[in-house]
Write an enzyme that holds these catalytic residues in place. Structure first.
Site, PDB file in Angstrom:
ATOM      1  N   HIS A  12       0.831  -1.209   0.000  1.00 51.89           N
ATOM      2  CA  HIS A  12       0.000   0.000   0.000  1.00 51.89           C
ATOM      3  C   HIS A  12       0.873   1.270   0.000  1.00 51.89           C
ATOM      4  O   HIS A  12       2.083   1.191  -0.212  1.00 51.89           O
ATOM      5  CB  HIS A  12      -0.997  -0.036   1.168  1.00 51.89           C
ATOM      6  CG  HIS A  12      -1.632  -1.395   1.308  1.00 51.89           C
ATOM      7  ND1 HIS A  12      -2.610  -1.845   0.460  1.00 51.89           N
ATOM      8  CD2 HIS A  12      -1.376  -2.432   2.165  1.00 51.89           C
ATOM      9  CE1 HIS A  12      -2.952  -3.082   0.788  1.00 51.89           C
ATOM     10  NE2 HIS A  12      -2.211  -3.466   1.824  1.00 51.89           N
ATOM     11  N   GLU A  49      -2.078   0.298   8.036  1.00 51.47           N
ATOM     12  CA  GLU A  49      -1.210  -0.765   7.515  1.00 51.47           C
ATOM     13  C   GLU A  49      -0.065  -0.191   6.679  1.00 51.47           C
ATOM     14  O   GLU A  49       1.067  -0.671   6.775  1.00 51.47           O
ATOM     15  CB  GLU A  49      -2.048  -1.746   6.681  1.00 51.47           C
ATOM     16  CG  GLU A  49      -1.216  -2.886   6.109  1.00 51.47           C
ATOM     17  CD  GLU A  49      -1.978  -3.748   5.124  1.00 51.47           C
ATOM     18  OE1 GLU A  49      -3.178  -3.513   4.913  1.00 51.47           O
ATOM     19  OE2 GLU A  49      -1.349  -4.655   4.545  1.00 51.47           O
ATOM     20  N   HIS A 104       2.865  -7.056   4.637  1.00 51.97           N
ATOM     21  CA  HIS A 104       1.494  -6.608   4.858  1.00 51.97           C
ATOM     22  C   HIS A 104       1.075  -6.943   6.286  1.00 51.97           C
ATOM     23  O   HIS A 104       1.784  -7.645   7.013  1.00 51.97           O
ATOM     24  CB  HIS A 104       0.531  -7.317   3.893  1.00 51.97           C
ATOM     25  CG  HIS A 104       0.616  -6.827   2.491  1.00 51.97           C
ATOM     26  ND1 HIS A 104      -0.297  -5.972   1.938  1.00 51.97           N
ATOM     27  CD2 HIS A 104       1.549  -7.067   1.524  1.00 51.97           C
ATOM     28  CE1 HIS A 104       0.050  -5.702   0.688  1.00 51.97           C
ATOM     29  NE2 HIS A 104       1.171  -6.358   0.413  1.00 51.97           N
ATOM     30  N   GLU A 186       1.737 -11.663   5.966  1.00 52.95           N
ATOM     31  CA  GLU A 186       0.719 -10.943   6.725  1.00 52.95           C
ATOM     32  C   GLU A 186       1.188 -11.045   8.175  1.00 52.95           C
ATOM     33  O   GLU A 186       1.086 -12.090   8.807  1.00 52.95           O
ATOM     34  CB  GLU A 186      -0.662 -11.580   6.536  1.00 52.95           C
ATOM     35  CG  GLU A 186      -1.202 -11.492   5.110  1.00 52.95           C
ATOM     36  CD  GLU A 186      -1.781 -10.124   4.739  1.00 52.95           C
ATOM     37  OE1 GLU A 186      -1.703  -9.186   5.546  1.00 52.95           O
ATOM     38  OE2 GLU A 186      -2.316 -10.008   3.629  1.00 52.95           O
TER      39      GLU A 186
HETATM   40 ZN   LIG Z   1      -2.058  -5.279   2.774  1.00 55.41          ZN
END
Ligand SMILES: [Zn+2]
Length: 224
Positions: A12, A49, A104, A186
């Site tokens: 992102h 995030e 992430h 993640e």
């Molecule tokens: Zn993400």
């Protein structure tokens, strides 16, 4: 680690939410199209995030550069838009990276806990077939370092999960378009209060960064 080429891809970006006209554009994702980029999730307290992934990437890059590695980040700061997922993959491919790790954090239901590493499944266009075995090795090295360094539990809730803390997916552009060993992490579930506390703290992010660096080191060392 002298001269080893590593690409870290913090997910992102800080200005994505203000530019839907850019990030919603469809781009190549390995035999199908996906939006250029997404805004990502955040903790309930509002820690984003994109800020988390960038901070972890900078910390991990510092550790790896200190050991002599050449580290490229797919974005230079946390204030821009994108880059699109296909461009992130192309940055890694053009640097002839030996590994690429996308960073992430998840935004799952509040009860779900833990980290998981995602390795590529065969992409619809089959373009990543040569990196499936090596990427599995990278993903397993990262899972081991995450467990030992962060102490976070191995998630079992995500889609595509194969084993605790390890998923395999064919719908992620970065993994589909990669042409070198690639994995996505993640790092925890930002919507779970226990995980969020860890991911929001500097000491937690320091551990996550060390886990990323140690996983990459273990993989490159074993592969030598
Ligand atoms: Zn993400």
């Amino acid at each position: 680690m002298d001269g080893r080429r590593i690409v870290l891809d913090p997910g992102h970006n800080g200005a994505n939410a203000r530019h839907p006209e850019i990030i919603n554009r469809l781009v190549e994702a390995g035999g199908f199209k996906k939006p250029c980029n997404t805004t990502g999730t955040s903790t309930n307290a509002g820690y984003a995030e994109h800020a988390f992934t960038y901070d972890v990437a900078v910390r991990a890059a510092g550790i790896l550069r200190g050991l002599g590695a050449t580290v490229t980040l797919t974005r230079p700061d946390d204030k821009g838009v994108g880059p699109c997922v296909d461009r992130r993959a192309r940055i890694a491919n053009s640097r002839r990276a030996e590994v690429v790790v996308s960073i992430h954090a998840d935004g799952a239901s509040a009860r779900a806990r833990g980290f998981h590493v995602i390795e590529p499944a065969l992409a619809p266009d089959k373009g990543n077939r040569r990196i499936l075995t090596s990427s599995d090795g990278l993903a397993r090295a990262l899972r081991a370092s995450f467990s030992s360094v962060t102490g976070l539990p191995r998630a079992t809730y995500p889609g595509g999960i194969r084993e605790p803390g390890l998923a395999r997916r064919s719908d992620l552009a970065g993994l589909n378009l990669a042409r070198q060993p690639a994995a996505m992490i993640e790092c925890g579930n930002m919507r779970n209060s226990t995980d969020a506390r860890f991911l929001s703290s500097g000491s937690g992010r320091g551990k996550v960064a060390r886990a990323v660096a140690e996983g990459v080191l273990a993989y490159l060392g074993a592969e030598r």
